[in-house]
Design an enzyme around this catalytic site. Structure first.
Site, PDB file in Angstrom:
ATOM      1  N   TRP A 339       0.836  -1.209   0.000  1.00  0.00           N
ATOM      2  CA  TRP A 339       0.000   0.000   0.000  1.00  0.00           C
ATOM      3  C   TRP A 339       0.868   1.255   0.000  1.00  0.00           C
ATOM      4  O   TRP A 339       0.519   2.259  -0.620  1.00  0.00           O
ATOM      5  CB  TRP A 339      -0.920   0.003   1.215  1.00  0.00           C
ATOM      6  CG  TRP A 339      -1.782   1.230   1.299  1.00  0.00           C
ATOM      7  CD1 TRP A 339      -2.998   1.447   0.711  1.00  0.00           C
ATOM      8  CD2 TRP A 339      -1.487   2.442   2.019  1.00  0.00           C
ATOM      9  NE1 TRP A 339      -3.477   2.693   1.013  1.00  0.00           N
ATOM     10  CE2 TRP A 339      -2.564   3.322   1.814  1.00  0.00           C
ATOM     11  CE3 TRP A 339      -0.417   2.851   2.808  1.00  0.00           C
ATOM     12  CZ2 TRP A 339      -2.607   4.600   2.384  1.00  0.00           C
ATOM     13  CZ3 TRP A 339      -0.453   4.124   3.366  1.00  0.00           C
ATOM     14  CH2 TRP A 339      -1.533   4.983   3.156  1.00  0.00           C
ATOM     15  N   HIS A 340       1.997   1.188   0.693  1.00  0.00           N
ATOM     16  CA  HIS A 340       2.840   2.377   0.811  1.00  0.00           C
ATOM     17  C   HIS A 340       3.577   2.710  -0.479  1.00  0.00           C
ATOM     18  O   HIS A 340       4.051   3.848  -0.629  1.00  0.00           O
ATOM     19  CB  HIS A 340       3.835   2.203   1.954  1.00  0.00           C
ATOM     20  CG  HIS A 340       3.225   2.442   3.313  1.00  0.00           C
ATOM     21  ND1 HIS A 340       2.563   1.446   4.004  1.00  0.00           N
ATOM     22  CD2 HIS A 340       3.169   3.543   4.079  1.00  0.00           C
ATOM     23  CE1 HIS A 340       2.123   1.943   5.148  1.00  0.00           C
ATOM     24  NE2 HIS A 340       2.475   3.209   5.216  1.00  0.00           N
ATOM     25  N   GLY A 341       3.709   1.773  -1.380  1.00  0.00           N
ATOM     26  CA  GLY A 341       4.368   2.099  -2.637  1.00  0.00           C
ATOM     27  C   GLY A 341       4.658   0.866  -3.465  1.00  0.00           C
ATOM     28  O   GLY A 341       4.778  -0.243  -2.944  1.00  0.00           O
TER      29      GLY A 341
END
Length: 483
Positions: A339-341
């Site tokens: 989700w963060h990247g």
């Protein structure tokens, strides 16, 4: 942050976006914010959702006007499907409607954020271009507003939301500019009553301004300041760091990302309070815990809540035995990292936390909880290492940095004792301030002062010190823009 194509050069567009869309910017504080709130407060109460929606659209349009239509398309499609879901019309199947809505939401997220990442890995595996990359620009805030929309759709399906509201109310909930770009991730039930009708009071405006000021201070006076040292560490080159300086860099980035995101969340909460909304708390002194498990109950709490309520529990949680619990936790943390990247270091970062949580669950968690000191030392040793994994996307360079942390030097150490003492002299007080403000003591002290003139004067002083730093051109990025 990636900026789309247009008439303005990319660096100019990037500077324009960060000048307005970052809450800790002079243009936002002295132009957008007063102009918007003037219009908002002058708008008759029945039309304030319209004012908030239009103001949020203008705010978002600064980043990339084209993607306004993408966000509006997503809103209309999801609301239409939810209307059919609640009416239970003959021939409609709620599960199919739910699948369609989530397919649109996460399909668009995958297309814009992850498609090139997966294509790149496929092409690398086959050593030739099997699929072409799309090179689409990343819509601002898509990770956050996708999760908000998904939580709404699932809660409608579960009958947790009996009154789905009007299209305007739903659109206002999604587009509300305080939390649009970087959260907190708000559930519809938390603001449903205020969307129907809210009262803006002078006390609410004052309280919101105070929270905004302290959030601004955390961002500008702590995060921006400590980021200078982390930038210096990167400039030196990881292979040239001594072990003490490598640890200082890890602590610096740990403080930077905390005060950066916590400060932004506080500003969002303050702006929401001024608008008449209660946006949920997102951080609760996460560095003062004794385990990684507790850390993630205190860090980015609305994201943790999303994965717990909409992924972990639906998978079975811990109700189907230890093996299934381990698998469910693995899925959650793989997704949390992703989700963060769209990068393997984020996946590795998520799985590192999965390993820590499982070790605490089955091996030494109880020991950490019962200790008075060792648990805290464990957190202050382990969490900075996880943030190094989070920050360094190049795997060979990440390995170099991790070696430097444990004293395995792969190059000539350029930062020797004299430079170390200079860094300690220059940044030592800032590190101590960051450590102090990571505790619960400042919040306890401010609660004691709340409601008095000293509290107001302190907020006023923090505000103008922050403005002074911004006027002097202090480094002012926002890390979570790229997530």
């Amino acid at each position: 942050m990636i900026i789309g194509r247009g008439r303005l050069p990319a660096p100019v567009k990037k500077a324009l976006v960060e000048a307005i869309m970052v809450f800790s910017s002079l243009m936002f504080i002295f132009r957008f914010m007063p102009l918007f709130f003037l219009c908002y407060f002058l708008t008759p109460k029945p039309f304030r959702n319209v004012a908030l929606f239009l103001g949020s659209i203008v705010f978002y349009a600064v980043g990339e006007p084209v993607y306004i239509f993408l966000m509006l398309f997503t809103i209309i499609v999801n609301y239409t499907l939810c209307v059919h879901m609640t009416r239970r019309l003959r021939g409609t199947h709620p599960k199919r409607l739910l699948a369609a809505a989530l397919g649109v939401d996460f399909g668009l997220l995958f297309l814009f954020k992850y498609f090139d990442f997966f294509v790149g890995n496929i092409n690398f595996a086959f050593q030739k271009e099997m699929l072409p990359a799309l090179r689409l620009t990343l819509p601002l805030g898509i990770s956050f507003y996708t999760f908000q929309i998904a939580s709404y759709v699932v809660d409608v399906y579960r009958n947790k939301i009996e009154d789905i509201g009007t299209l305007l109310e739903f659109a206002t909930y999604v587009c509300m500019f305080p939390q649009l770009i970087a959260g907190p991730i708000v559930q519809y039930q938390e603001v449903q009553r205020e969307l129907k009708g809210r009262t803006v009071t002078w006390r609410g405006i004052e309280r919101g301004l105070e929270i905004f000021c302290f959030g601004l201070g955390a961002k500008v006076l702590l995060a921006n300041k400590i980021s200078i040292f982390w930038n210096q560490v990167q400039g030196i080159g990881y292979e040239n760091l001594s072990t003490p300086v490598a640890w200082m860099g890890a602590f610096a980035y740990s403080f930077e990302i905390y005060f950066d995101f916590w400060g932004y969340s506080l500003m969002a909460i303050g702006l929401g309070r001024m608008l008449g909304f209660r946006i949920p708390k997102n951080f609760d002194c996460p560095y003062m815990v004794k385990s990684a498990t507790q850390f993630w109950r205190k860090w980015h709490m609305t994201l943790g809540r999303f994965f717990r309520e909409y992924v972990y529990i639906p998978l079975g949680g811990n109700r189907k035995g230890a093996a299934r619990m381990v698998f469910n936790t693995f899925v959650v943390w793989a997704l949390t990292g992703l989700w963060h990247g769209a990068s393997w270091n984020f996946v590795l970062w998520g799985l590192l936390f999965f390993v820590l949580l499982m070790l605490e669950k089955f091996v030494y968690g109880e020991f950490l909880e019962n200790s008075r000191v060792l648990g805290h030392l464990y957190i202050w040793a382990v969490i900075p290492v996880t943030w190094v994994v989070f920050a360094v996307s190049d795997f060979p360079q990440l390995l170099v940095y991790l070696k430097q942390l444990v004293g395995i030097h792969t190059g000539e150490v350029l930062v020797k004792r004299e430079q170390l003492f200079r860094y300690m002299s220059e940044y030592g007080r800032l590190f101590l301030l960051c450590a102090f403000f990571s505790t619960g003591a400042p919040e306890w002290f401010l609660k004691k002062l709340r409601g008095g003139l000293v509290y107001v004067a302190l907020a006023f002083a923090v505000f103008w010190c922050s403005v002074y730093e911004l006027a002097n051109g202090v480094n002012n990025p926002f890390l979570y823009f790229r997530f």
